[in-house]
Design an enzyme around this catalytic site. Structure first.
Site, PDB file in Angstrom:
ATOM      1  N   SER A   1       1.528  10.918  24.120  1.00  0.00           N
ATOM      2  CA  SER A   1       1.852   9.645  23.454  1.00  0.00           C
ATOM      3  C   SER A   1       1.086   8.467  24.046  1.00  0.00           C
ATOM      4  O   SER A   1      -0.116   8.388  23.907  1.00  0.00           O
ATOM      5  CB  SER A   1       3.364   9.434  23.504  1.00  0.00           C
TER       6      SER A   1
ATOM      7  N   ASP B   1       0.061   3.588  18.982  1.00  0.00           N
ATOM      8  CA  ASP B   1       0.002   4.184  20.318  1.00  0.00           C
ATOM      9  C   ASP B   1      -0.845   5.456  20.238  1.00  0.00           C
ATOM     10  O   ASP B   1      -1.451   5.749  19.204  1.00  0.00           O
ATOM     11  CB  ASP B   1       1.414   4.457  20.865  1.00  0.00           C
TER      12      ASP B   1
ATOM     13  N   ASP C   1       2.830   7.488  16.425  1.00  0.00           N
ATOM     14  CA  ASP C   1       4.199   7.447  15.902  1.00  0.00           C
ATOM     15  C   ASP C   1       4.783   6.041  16.034  1.00  0.00           C
ATOM     16  O   ASP C   1       5.894   5.778  15.588  1.00  0.00           O
ATOM     17  CB  ASP C   1       5.114   8.502  16.558  1.00  0.00           C
TER      18      ASP C   1
ATOM     19  N   ASP D   1      -0.394   8.602  19.888  1.00  0.00           N
ATOM     20  CA  ASP D   1      -0.163   9.677  18.909  1.00  0.00           C
ATOM     21  C   ASP D   1       0.329   9.125  17.564  1.00  0.00           C
ATOM     22  O   ASP D   1       0.798   9.886  16.712  1.00  0.00           O
ATOM     23  CB  ASP D   1       0.780  10.758  19.452  1.00  0.00           C
TER      24      ASP D   1
HETATM   25 MG    MG Z   1       4.037   7.983  20.677  1.00  0.00          MG
END
Ligand code: MG
Length: 457
Positions: free
Chosen positions: A96, A238, A242, A240
């Protein structure tokens, strides 16, 4: 039994605390009880390929049928799994927002949500006891690759009903952190006919452009772009994708709590009622807005998994955290950075307002955050327990969620909670009045200091 999984799956520094052998064994452990089709993806980190291939090898040795989506936003693979009932689970190799030397493994359940604690404990059990279930050789070769990005982008557009809105005049700055958001968000904006300038929108797992955590300090470049050009908003993901954080047309970084309030207000105006879930650390401004528009707020411990699970249990319509993680019940029960961007665009167009106008409609509080180091990870709990004991008969104190939250009057509060990973205690203080918020922060620090004193003497 020892634990591998934290609130965000497994995380570690590559080739120090997480390596190929480990990923292989986790894949073998997961596959040992999870039969059938498993989808596997990763973020853009340079260690992602080796860890993903190792994890997949473990799954194949257990006889699973692997669908390899390679680099994708975490919510894209979650959406794919949710939308395809024949897929029985999944794994994402991601850390992440952590720096480039980190990586991790996140396990996804059959419904596309993050795996339950039960399932994680099962993996740990097989892993530690090395009770791997190896398949007959004939069953070890079921592997295919699949591009799921277009399916995901279409899914987000459909659920938000974005095709009908007139957003072609918008100009946006997009910073995708050199992560998988570089693959989905540009397609999404082009599909909607929105002009954008991309920063860090090429895949590069060394993160040369910026740290993958989308904080105001890490997004100076975005701020400069907006201030020097004419843009309606800036959005940054961010590592990844999400999460999404936003800048308004004046180049102001918008606090994530305010974004939650803007979205909650819009959704409640549409529906007339409903439950909104957030964590104990979110500003009272959300509660003000939700209650004004006929809804109620439920608070959970800090962590998107708690928000998502509580939303499912209570039938909530919307949820999220102040870090840019927004969860839309009609879409899927996980954070989705692209859906967050789509929703903000939709609100701006439908309300015919600039982002700064939407921001300025939300009631504001002063919130201060700080942290204090303690001697060890165990001390965190002891000190919190000590403070809880002091307040055990005080009805202003809430202790059922995460640490201790003490209300002073209806809306002013202090929250003291443990950090998830480090020997520190986090403290938050919020009030309408700035000086009072500062005083409350100091008072909270005093409570911790007294706790430390009692603990160590
Ligand atoms: Mg994330």
């Amino acid at each position: 039994m020892r634990q591998l999984f934290g609130t965000n799956g497994i995380r570690g520094i590559v080739n120090e605390t997480i390596d190929c052998l480990f990923a292989l064994n986790i894949g073998m452990a997961y596959g040992s009880f999870k039969k059938g089709k498993i989808a596997v993806g990763r973020d853009s980190r340079i260690s992602g390929l080796m860890l993903k291939d190792s994890f997949i090898s473990g799954l194949l040795s257990a006889g699973c049928e692997v669908i390899d989506t390679d680099i994708v936003p975490t919510p894209a693979i979650q959406y794919y799994i949710k939308d395809n009932p024949s897929v029985k689970g999944g794994g994402v190799i991601t850390a992440s927002h952590n720096p480039p030397e980190y990586n991790g493994i996140k396990v996804i359940a059959e419904d596309g949500t993050e795996a339950s604690m039960d399932e994680e404990r099962k993996i740990e059990e097989v892993y530690f006891e090395k009770k791997f279930n190896k398949a007959n050789w004939r069953d070890t070769g079921a592997y295919s690759t699949l591009n799921i990005i277009d399916h995901y982008v279409e899914g987000v557009k459909n659920v938000l009903d974005l095709d009908s809105i007139k957003c072609k005049d918008l100009k946006i700055v997009l910073d995708a952190a050199n992560g998988p958001g570089s693959l989905s968000s540009p397609i999404f904006l082009k599909d909607l006919g929105i002009r954008y300038v991309g920063i860090n929108t090429n895949i590069d797992g060394t993160f040369p452009g910026r740290n993958p955590e989308p904080t105001e300090e890490n997004l100076e470049m975005m701020q400069k772009f907006i201030k020097n050009g004419r843009f309606d908003l800036g959005v940054a993901h961010d590592g990844d994708a999400d999460r999404s954080v936003f800048f308004d047309e004046k180049g102001r970084f918008i606090d994530g709590d305010i974004i939650l309030s803007i979205v909650a207000k819009y959704i409640l105006e549409e529906r007339g009622e409903g439950t909104v879930v957030t964590t104990v650390a979110t500003s009272s401004s959300l509660k003000d807005v939700v209650e004004e528009y006929g809804g109620r707020v439920i608070e959970t411990p800090v962590g998107s998994i708690y928000v998502a699970r509580t939303m499912m249990e209570t039938g909530a319509i919307f949820g999220g955290e102040g870090n840019g993680g927004l969860i839309f019940a009609e879409h899927q029960y996980c954070r989705d950075g692209l859906a967050a961007l789509g929703k903000i665009i939709k609100i701006m167009v439908n309300e015919n307002k600039s982002l700064s106008e939407l921001v300025d409609e939300i009631p504001r509080y002063h919130i201060f955050k700080d942290k204090m180091a303690v001697k060890s990870i165990d001390d965190r709990k002891d000190i919190i327990e000590m403070i809880k004991k002091t307040y055990s008969s005080d009805e202003r104190a809430q202790t059922e969620n995460d640490g201790i939250k003490i209300y002073y009057g209806e809306k002013d509060w202090i929250l003291i909670r443990e950090s998830g990973t480090e020997p520190i205690l986090r403290i938050y203080a919020e009030a309408k009045n700035e000086k009072r918020a500062k005083d409350l922060l100091d008072y909270g620090k005093k409570l911790i200091k007294n706790g430390i004193k009692n603990n160590y003497v």
